[in-house]
Scaffold this active site. Sequence first.
Site, PDB file in Angstrom:
ATOM      1  N   GLY A  50       0.774  -1.242   0.000  1.00 27.63           N
ATOM      2  CA  GLY A  50       0.000   0.000   0.000  1.00 27.63           C
ATOM      3  C   GLY A  50       0.802   1.286   0.000  1.00 27.63           C
ATOM      4  N   ASP A 109      -5.146   1.478  10.747  1.00 27.66           N
ATOM      5  CA  ASP A 109      -6.570   1.213  11.006  1.00 27.66           C
ATOM      6  C   ASP A 109      -6.688   0.717  12.451  1.00 27.66           C
ATOM      7  OD1 ASP A 109      -9.223   0.468  10.750  1.00 27.66           O
ATOM      8  OD2 ASP A 109      -8.897  -1.120   9.309  1.00 27.66           O
ATOM      9  N   LYS A 137      -7.188   6.069  11.049  1.00 26.09           N
ATOM     10  CA  LYS A 137      -8.586   5.999  11.491  1.00 26.09           C
ATOM     11  C   LYS A 137      -8.601   5.915  13.015  1.00 26.09           C
ATOM     12  CE  LYS A 137     -10.185   3.195   7.522  1.00 26.09           C
ATOM     13  NZ  LYS A 137     -10.559   1.812   7.134  1.00 26.09           N
ATOM     14  N   PHE A 158     -14.124   2.323   4.985  1.00 19.84           N
ATOM     15  CA  PHE A 158     -13.145   1.743   4.073  1.00 19.84           C
ATOM     16  C   PHE A 158     -12.838   2.704   2.920  1.00 19.84           C
ATOM     17  CE2 PHE A 158     -11.473  -1.110   0.865  1.00 19.84           C
ATOM     18  CZ  PHE A 158     -10.629  -1.900   1.626  1.00 19.84           C
ATOM     19  N   ARG A 171      -5.691   0.588  -6.586  1.00 23.68           N
ATOM     20  CA  ARG A 171      -4.436   1.194  -6.107  1.00 23.68           C
ATOM     21  C   ARG A 171      -3.960   2.313  -7.034  1.00 23.68           C
ATOM     22  NH1 ARG A 171      -2.279  -2.047  -1.986  1.00 23.68           N
ATOM     23  NH2 ARG A 171      -2.582  -4.283  -2.197  1.00 23.68           N
TER      24      ARG A 171
HETATM   25  P1  IMP Z   1      -4.409  -2.440  10.649  1.00 21.25           P
HETATM   26  O1  IMP Z   1      -3.508  -3.551  11.064  1.00 21.25           O
HETATM   27  O2  IMP Z   1      -5.850  -2.735  11.026  1.00 21.25           O
HETATM   28  O3  IMP Z   1      -3.981  -1.083  11.150  1.00 21.25           O
HETATM   29  O4  IMP Z   1      -4.455  -2.412   9.087  1.00 21.25           O
HETATM   30  C1  IMP Z   1      -3.409  -2.002   8.344  1.00 21.25           C
HETATM   31  C2  IMP Z   1      -3.489  -2.469   6.910  1.00 21.25           C
HETATM   32  O5  IMP Z   1      -4.822  -2.838   6.501  1.00 21.25           O
HETATM   33  C3  IMP Z   1      -3.085  -1.337   6.012  1.00 21.25           C
HETATM   34  O6  IMP Z   1      -1.713  -1.346   5.770  1.00 21.25           O
HETATM   35  C4  IMP Z   1      -3.895  -1.603   4.765  1.00 21.25           C
HETATM   36  O7  IMP Z   1      -3.187  -2.482   3.927  1.00 21.25           O
HETATM   37  C5  IMP Z   1      -5.127  -2.290   5.256  1.00 21.25           C
HETATM   38  N1  IMP Z   1      -6.277  -1.343   5.400  1.00 21.25           N
HETATM   39  C6  IMP Z   1      -6.777  -0.837   6.547  1.00 21.25           C
HETATM   40  N2  IMP Z   1      -7.816  -0.007   6.310  1.00 21.25           N
HETATM   41  C7  IMP Z   1      -7.961   0.021   4.958  1.00 21.25           C
HETATM   42  C8  IMP Z   1      -8.865   0.717   4.079  1.00 21.25           C
HETATM   43  O8  IMP Z   1      -9.763   1.496   4.488  1.00 21.25           O
HETATM   44  N3  IMP Z   1      -8.685   0.491   2.752  1.00 21.25           N
HETATM   45  C9  IMP Z   1      -7.717  -0.335   2.248  1.00 21.25           C
HETATM   46  N4  IMP Z   1      -6.869  -1.003   3.038  1.00 21.25           N
HETATM   47  C10 IMP Z   1      -6.982  -0.826   4.381  1.00 21.25           C
END
Ligand code: IMP
Length: 181
Positions: A50, A109, A137, A158, A171
């Site tokens: 990402g 996230d 977020k 999302f 992307r």
């Molecule tokens: P976390 O571990 O929940 O903080 O998620 C991190 C990873 O989830 C990020 O590096 C993204 O690859 C993916 N991710 C989290 N939220 C989104 C979103 O709203 N759209 C797309 N990918 C997301």
Amino acid sequence: MNPETVTVADKTFKMMISAETISTRIKVLGEQINQDFADQKPVLIGILNGCFLFMADLVKEINIPCEIAFMKVSSYHGGMESKRVITEDYDLKMDVSGRNLIVVEDIVDTGNTMRFISDKLAARNPASVNVAALLYKPDAMEQDLELKYVAFEIENKFVVGYGLDYKGLGRNLNEIYQVVL
Ligand code: IMP
């Protein structure tokens, strides 16, 4: 003119952050990093996949000596739900002991991925570990993490575009779009 709504796989998304706004904000983050890390030769560690657009645009704003490296982890596996289990796909190939690290991530996230990465890096005796996130977020956050550089705080919905995907798609969008439920 960019579209106000786009369809990515089976969902509709509406425009949330324009390419121009992203670019303006990244310039500010770059300036902050230039000031904070002058003479420290930081290592920017991009978290694939990402980060690729954010990392590229951010490093173009950095005018102090710095090194670039990448790691790859998976947590979402293409859908809209965050996974608790994080898979490491590609580890850092450089020795980071004594170095100032800036982890460059597309979005924080739940924070579980960043916790995993930060802990992993901290175990390698760096001088410091800081985070630069394009998106954050706060309402989804489950970890106690300091995010030093955040381009945009967003609501807990999302998003796709500018490096972020839904089911592997989106992307390549130049803007950030939010899902329409
Ligand atoms: P976390 O571990 O929940 O903080 O998620 C991190 C990873 O989830 C990020 O590096 C993204 O690859 C993916 N991710 C989290 N939220 C989104 C979103 O709203 N759209 C797309 N990918 C997301």
